[in-house]
Design a protein around this motif. Structure first.
Motif, PDB file in Angstrom:
ATOM      1  N   GLY A  91      23.741  26.398  72.529  1.00 14.01           N
ATOM      2  CA  GLY A  91      22.451  26.129  73.157  1.00 14.01           C
ATOM      3  C   GLY A  91      22.245  24.688  73.565  1.00 14.01           C
ATOM      4  N   GLY A  92      23.234  23.836  73.297  1.00 15.53           N
ATOM      5  CA  GLY A  92      23.168  22.445  73.738  1.00 15.53           C
ATOM      6  C   GLY A  92      22.512  21.501  72.770  1.00 15.53           C
ATOM      7  N   LYS A  93      22.199  21.972  71.550  1.00 14.28           N
ATOM      8  CA  LYS A  93      21.540  21.149  70.530  1.00 14.28           C
ATOM      9  C   LYS A  93      20.244  20.531  71.058  1.00 14.28           C
ATOM     10  CE  LYS A  93      25.746  20.191  67.919  1.00 14.28           C
ATOM     11  NZ  LYS A  93      26.627  19.178  67.269  1.00 14.28           N
ATOM     12  N   LEU A  94      19.436  21.381  71.678  1.00 15.43           N
ATOM     13  CA  LEU A  94      18.128  20.964  72.193  1.00 15.43           C
ATOM     14  C   LEU A  94      17.025  21.500  71.295  1.00 15.43           C
ATOM     15  CD1 LEU A  94      18.565  21.588  76.042  1.00 15.43           C
ATOM     16  CD2 LEU A  94      18.964  19.475  74.759  1.00 15.43           C
ATOM     17  N   ASP A  95      15.865  20.893  71.395  1.00 13.82           N
ATOM     18  CA  ASP A  95      14.686  21.311  70.635  1.00 13.82           C
ATOM     19  C   ASP A  95      13.724  22.003  71.599  1.00 13.82           C
ATOM     20  OD1 ASP A  95      12.337  21.604  69.203  1.00 13.82           O
ATOM     21  OD2 ASP A  95      12.432  19.627  68.272  1.00 13.82           O
ATOM     22  N   PRO A  96      13.428  23.297  71.401  1.00 15.08           N
ATOM     23  CA  PRO A  96      12.544  23.999  72.333  1.00 15.08           C
ATOM     24  C   PRO A  96      11.133  23.423  72.378  1.00 15.08           C
ATOM     25  CG  PRO A  96      12.935  25.321  70.362  1.00 15.08           C
ATOM     26  CD  PRO A  96      13.881  24.171  70.304  1.00 15.08           C
ATOM     27  N   HIS A  97      10.768  22.657  71.375  1.00 16.72           N
ATOM     28  CA  HIS A  97       9.427  22.064  71.322  1.00 16.72           C
ATOM     29  C   HIS A  97       9.388  20.661  71.944  1.00 16.72           C
ATOM     30  CE1 HIS A  97       8.311  25.385  68.710  1.00 16.72           C
ATOM     31  NE2 HIS A  97       9.367  25.106  67.949  1.00 16.72           N
ATOM     32  N   LYS A  98      10.540  20.188  72.410  1.00 17.77           N
ATOM     33  CA  LYS A  98      10.604  18.861  73.027  1.00 17.77           C
ATOM     34  C   LYS A  98      11.326  18.976  74.375  1.00 17.77           C
ATOM     35  CE  LYS A  98      10.683  16.419  68.582  1.00 17.77           C
ATOM     36  NZ  LYS A  98      11.445  15.501  67.691  1.00 17.77           N
ATOM     37  N   MET A  99      10.597  19.502  75.340  1.00 15.07           N
ATOM     38  CA  MET A  99      11.201  19.768  76.645  1.00 15.07           C
ATOM     39  C   MET A  99      10.702  18.810  77.726  1.00 15.07           C
ATOM     40  SD  MET A  99      13.323  22.131  75.972  1.00 15.07           S
ATOM     41  CE  MET A  99      13.859  22.658  77.587  1.00 15.07           C
ATOM     42  N   ARG A 100       9.963  17.785  77.361  1.00 16.44           N
ATOM     43  CA  ARG A 100       9.561  16.765  78.336  1.00 16.44           C
ATOM     44  C   ARG A 100      10.703  15.782  78.548  1.00 16.44           C
ATOM     45  NH1 ARG A 100       4.164  16.779  79.671  1.00 16.44           N
ATOM     46  NH2 ARG A 100       2.759  17.876  78.251  1.00 16.44           N
TER      47      ARG A 100
ATOM     48  N   VAL B  67      18.894  30.964  77.882  1.00 15.19           N
ATOM     49  CA  VAL B  67      18.168  31.070  76.616  1.00 15.19           C
ATOM     50  C   VAL B  67      17.381  32.375  76.579  1.00 15.19           C
ATOM     51  CG1 VAL B  67      16.367  30.042  75.183  1.00 15.19           C
ATOM     52  CG2 VAL B  67      18.032  28.569  76.348  1.00 15.19           C
ATOM     53  N   TRP B  68      16.693  32.680  77.664  1.00 15.01           N
ATOM     54  CA  TRP B  68      15.858  33.890  77.703  1.00 15.01           C
ATOM     55  C   TRP B  68      16.704  35.138  77.513  1.00 15.01           C
ATOM     56  CZ3 TRP B  68      14.830  38.522  79.870  1.00 15.01           C
ATOM     57  CH2 TRP B  68      13.526  39.028  79.736  1.00 15.01           C
ATOM     58  N   ASN B  69      17.837  35.224  78.225  1.00 16.19           N
ATOM     59  CA  ASN B  69      18.715  36.388  78.081  1.00 16.19           C
ATOM     60  C   ASN B  69      19.187  36.550  76.645  1.00 16.19           C
ATOM     61  OD1 ASN B  69      18.551  37.052  80.779  1.00 16.19           O
ATOM     62  ND2 ASN B  69      20.641  36.439  81.289  1.00 16.19           N
ATOM     63  N   THR B  70      19.569  35.443  76.030  1.00 13.71           N
ATOM     64  CA  THR B  70      20.072  35.495  74.658  1.00 13.71           C
ATOM     65  C   THR B  70      18.988  35.953  73.693  1.00 13.71           C
ATOM     66  OG1 THR B  70      21.598  33.686  75.180  1.00 13.71           O
ATOM     67  CG2 THR B  70      21.206  34.162  72.851  1.00 13.71           C
ATOM     68  N   VAL B  71      17.784  35.450  73.900  1.00 17.06           N
ATOM     69  CA  VAL B  71      16.672  35.800  73.012  1.00 17.06           C
ATOM     70  C   VAL B  71      16.286  37.265  73.171  1.00 17.06           C
ATOM     71  CG1 VAL B  71      14.237  35.384  72.524  1.00 17.06           C
ATOM     72  CG2 VAL B  71      15.777  33.453  72.855  1.00 17.06           C
ATOM     73  N   VAL B  72      16.267  37.772  74.390  1.00 16.23           N
ATOM     74  CA  VAL B  72      15.835  39.160  74.582  1.00 16.23           C
ATOM     75  C   VAL B  72      16.806  40.125  73.904  1.00 16.23           C
ATOM     76  CG1 VAL B  72      16.968  39.745  76.775  1.00 16.23           C
ATOM     77  CG2 VAL B  72      14.740  40.707  76.266  1.00 16.23           C
ATOM     78  N   GLY B  73      18.111  39.774  73.895  1.00 19.16           N
ATOM     79  CA  GLY B  73      19.065  40.604  73.175  1.00 19.16           C
ATOM     80  C   GLY B  73      18.790  40.602  71.679  1.00 19.16           C
ATOM     81  N   LYS B  74      18.473  39.428  71.134  1.00 21.38           N
ATOM     82  CA  LYS B  74      18.137  39.322  69.720  1.00 21.38           C
ATOM     83  C   LYS B  74      16.864  40.104  69.404  1.00 21.38           C
ATOM     84  CE  LYS B  74      18.151  37.575  65.503  1.00 21.38           C
ATOM     85  NZ  LYS B  74      19.180  37.933  64.508  1.00 21.38           N
TER      86      LYS B  74
ATOM     87  N   GLU C 206      16.952  28.191  66.522  1.00 22.85           N
ATOM     88  CA  GLU C 206      18.328  28.335  66.044  1.00 22.85           C
ATOM     89  C   GLU C 206      19.319  28.284  67.206  1.00 22.85           C
ATOM     90  OE1 GLU C 206      18.504  31.961  63.885  1.00 22.85           O
ATOM     91  OE2 GLU C 206      16.920  31.386  62.461  1.00 22.85           O
ATOM     92  N   PHE C 207      19.042  29.071  68.245  1.00 21.22           N
ATOM     93  CA  PHE C 207      20.015  29.124  69.341  1.00 21.22           C
ATOM     94  C   PHE C 207      20.051  27.823  70.127  1.00 21.22           C
ATOM     95  CE2 PHE C 207      20.907  29.880  73.876  1.00 21.22           C
ATOM     96  CZ  PHE C 207      22.248  30.216  73.743  1.00 21.22           C
TER      97      PHE C 207
END
Length: 776
Positions: free
Chosen positions: A647-656, A536-543, A640-641
């Motif tokens: 990206g696995g259809k995950l929510d970055p705000h729900k990582m517990r 995720v981090w690699n993809t975001v830094v490119g964006k 979005e990603f």
């Protein structure tokens, strides 16, 4: 993924220039570039028309790595200890000090300097006890006769004085000395030191942190409930020492020698022996497993700040619990591929990330530039110098995108990030199946009969062992016997799932997927979910780079305290009394020690345009439940990603997650990196054959050690660097003239040399493989 620009628009400068077709290196570079794009590595900071291609690690001596210590000094092996003649009865007694092996005459004992008989490398066979006196009482007597006084650095002492004052500091140091002198005593049997009233919350916070750090958690602090502002300092509870009342044995170190008097660990400097490990073409753990087996101790007794590449020559600092320097130095006599030296006892071990970074000295071979086909060797040298000079200057000034390298994502067709995604999706069965996956072409029957398939035998054995287990043709124990040792995760899973009821023979945990994953060593388990975060981090830094480039914009994140002029410990990290909150599972939160417990904040529009912050201050979060996301469109891109199929259809705000190991708190990583202290040096030179171009630390110390030279192979690291590898006959046709670049630079902790080389060469650096070595 990063959006593609319209075809009619000019290609963005971050894209890699097209490589010249027709060379094996170019094709290998393109294949590697495809692998990088699959894990989000897409952009370049300083595109150059003068890109160049090269081979990395053609010889392992082409890749030299030396740790940069927290002091800023580059670590080097400077000695080759362990070759002193075996001591005769009347020879000086060997005793380790902080700098290596020192000697004291045995006659010192007659002059009032007590020398314990256990110093002479021979462990005492039985404890010497007075009749009728328990071992612990005897140790008390010894401790009283030979007191231990702890010594602090001037900086540490001043830090304590600034908080507690001279008198209380002296009493705290005396308490620490008592703890070292009487390690078997219970904390309640030692005094409690009370501070004066410390009214400032920040000072109380500093007091707690300082005591933990300076005294290596052997002392603990607590705020007095009935005395506002007063802090109590007391001995911290520890594991019961052998020799305490109720234990029949006398305290001994792991070598069996009595720990008393002159040999007390505190007299040596502490319970941890720090040493320099020099190794050639070996994994860090491979060497430590061997050393542990020779010393007959668990490998978990070793600690280090960072792992190092196998194919290379590396120098790093390691700590081991309760081992004397002379024991470890003695192993140099039989060492193959490694050397230990630079011994120093300290009261604390090493943590991961406890270094400033690494210095790399790389020999890049078989260098080529575009459009060189019709050039002479001299003209090619000029072209390469121009390309390398331009790339080196841009690298020094503009840095590179701080991507996680391919090493982060595993070596098989199914990346570790894919396993991590399954775990985060709570599809644990799917995660196990991916770990136990293998491509059919690795099976034994699919290998070439002549053995020239260039597939590592370990990979073939792995695939065959897993296949045999899946088909029920091998039990867990049989699989473990067939499986190469380095595939620990696969072996642990299959052995767990194979467990049967002793009476019925029924499989009793064949579907306990979480239980099987729990059998994997914890740092390896966490690697899977951390690899997903890295994707995720690699993809975001490119964006982020494509959208804003090196411009700092509103909503970007920066670390609290780095340029604010304030405290780096945020308010929400202390309770209402100002005491620090110790957060659990810190290792889940960050990939390096530097990232632990950091906090970030958004930049305002005014701050972003003020010039106070530059692109090297900007951080991006690894997704988790305890991080901020950028307050601009990049924050939305996380959603979005991660919410997409890729990206696995995950929510970055729900990582517990209910499973602790899959519950990610997140961390922050600098978006950009550049060489530490601006150190970037390069040299372009012609060569023929495979001559070595840089001398290693091991070669230098061997040359300086006459005894090692006289003994020939004694203590040598069996380096191919010491061999003459020119087998050409006198009448053989002259070899092709080639070009090499010797590059030296320093990178911070948790930064990837492969990503730095990617920026320097614009994707033209490829790892050596025999099938495209130098044939063109």
């Amino acid at each position: 993924m990063v959006e593609k620009r319209a075809a009619e628009h000019e290609e963005p400068p971050s894209k890699r220039p097209k490589v010249e077709a027709g060379s094996a290196i170019a094709h290998a570079a393109e294949a590697e570039s495809e692998q990088e794009r699959a894990v989000g590595i897409t952009a370049y900071v300083s595109p150059s028309k003068l890109s160049f291609q090269c081979v990395v690690k053609q010889r392992y001596t082409d890749f030299l790595v030396n740790e940069i210590l927290p002091t800023g000094a580059v670590l080097h092996l400077t000695e080759l200890p362990g070759f002193e003649p075996k001591r005769q009865k009347d020879a000086p007694v060997q005793q380790a000090d902080g700098n290596g092996v020192d000697s004291k005459p045995a006659s010192d004992a007659a002059n009032g300097s007590a020398v314990d008989s256990t110093v002479a490398n021979e462990p005492v066979s039985a404890p010497e006890q007075d009749q009728g006196h328990p071992a612990s009482e005897q140790q008390d007597s010894i401790a009283e006769q030979q007191p231990v006084t702890a010594e602090l650095s001037s900086d540490d002492r001043q830090a304590l004085v600034d908080i507690f004052g001279d008198e209380v500091t002296d009493r705290i140091v005396a308490l620490y000395s008592s703890v070292l002198r009487n390690p078997h005593k219970r904390p309640r049997d030692l005094p409690t030191i009370r501070s004066g009233v410390i009214s400032e919350k920040s000072q109380r916070t500093a007091a707690h942190v300082a005591i933990r750090r300076i005294f290596a958690s052997k002392l603990q602090t607590e705020t007095m409930q009935d005395e506002a502002g007063v802090i109590a300092v007391k001995a911290a509870p520890g594991k019961p020492a052998r020799g305490a009342r109720g234990d029949k044995s006398t305290p001994r170190d792991v070598d069996g020698a009595l720990v008393k008097g002159k040999l007390g660990w505190s007299e040596l400097g502490g319970e941890y022996l720090h040493f320099t490990l020099y190794k050639e073409n070996k994994d860090t753990m491979e060497v430590l497993y061997f050393i542990a087996s020779q010393l007959k101790i668990p490998v978990k007794n070793f600690q280090f700040a960072g792992t190092k590449d196998r194919r290379g020559v590396t120098v790093q600092r390691v700590a081991v619990f309760r081992i004397r320097a002379e024991r470890l130095a003695g192993l140099n006599r039989s060492a193959k591929g490694w050397i230990v030296g630079g011994f120093e006892h300290k009261p604390h071990g090493l943590d991961l990330g406890e270094l400033l970074g690494n210095e790399f000295t790389l020999t890049l071979r078989d260098v080529h530039v575009e459009g060189e086909a019709d050039l002479t060797h001299e003209k090619r040298l000029e072209q390469v110098k121009a390309a390398v000079t331009q790339a080196g200057q841009a690298f020094r000034e503009k840095g590179y995108l701080n991507y996680y390298g391919l090493q982060r994502f595993g070596t098989f067709s199914t990346g570790t990030h894919a396993v991590g995604l399954k775990i985060l999706q709570n599809d644990l069965e799917g995660a196990v199946n991916l770990i136990l996956g293998y491509p059919d072409h690795l099976l034994p029957e699919n290998q070439q009969a002549d053995g020239n398939g260039k597939v590592p035998q370990d990979d073939i054995n792995r695939a065959d062992a897993i296949r045999q287990w899946r088909e029920g043709k091998a039990t867990g124990a049989e699989v473990m016997a067939r499986l190469p040792r380095r595939f620990q995760a696969e072996g642990a899973i299959m052995q767990f799932l194979s467990k049967r009821d002793k009476k019925s023979g029924r499989l009793i945990q064949a579907t306990d997927w979480q239980g099987s994953l729990m059998q994997i060593q914890r740092n390896l388990r966490l690697m899977y979910v951390h690899a997903y975060q890295s994707l995720v981090w690699n993809t975001v830094v490119g964006k982020r780079w494509e959208t804003f480039g090196d411009k700092v914009v509103e909503g970007d994140l920066v670390i609290v305290g780095e340029k604010d002029g304030g405290e780096t410990v945020p308010k929400d990290e202390v309770d209402e009394d100002g005491e620090p909150i110790v957060r659990p599972a810190a290792e889940d939160a960050a990939p390096s020690a530097d990232d632990k417990f950091t906090r970030a904040r958004h930049l305002t529009a005014a701050e972003a345009s003020s010039g106070k912050y530059d692109i090297f201050d900007v951080v991006l979060p690894l997704p988790g439940f305890d991080v901020l996301y950028p307050g601009n469109e990049i924050g939305k891109f996380y959603e979005e990603f991660m919410g997409s199929e890729a990206g696995g259809k995950l929510d970055p705000h729900k990582m517990r997650r209910s499973w602790k190991d899959a519950s990610l708190s997140g961390s922050y990583r600098k978006m950009m990196a550049r060489p530490v202290s601006g150190v970037v040096d390069w040299e372009v030179k012609g060569y023929v054959g495979e001559e070595q171009m840089v001398e290693t630390d091991g070669e230098r110390v061997r040359k300086a050690t006459n005894k090692a030279e006289a003994n020939g192979s004694a203590g040598a690291a069996n380096s191919d660097a010491t061999k003459v590898e020119d087998d050409r006959d006198a009448g053989e046709v002259e070899e092709e003239k080639k070009i090499a670049v010797i590059m030296k630079f320093q990178l911070g902790s948790s930064q990837y040399a492969t990503m730095a080389l990617r920026e320097l060469t614009k994707g033209g650096a490829v790892a050596y493989k025999p099938d495209y070595s130098t044939a063109r």
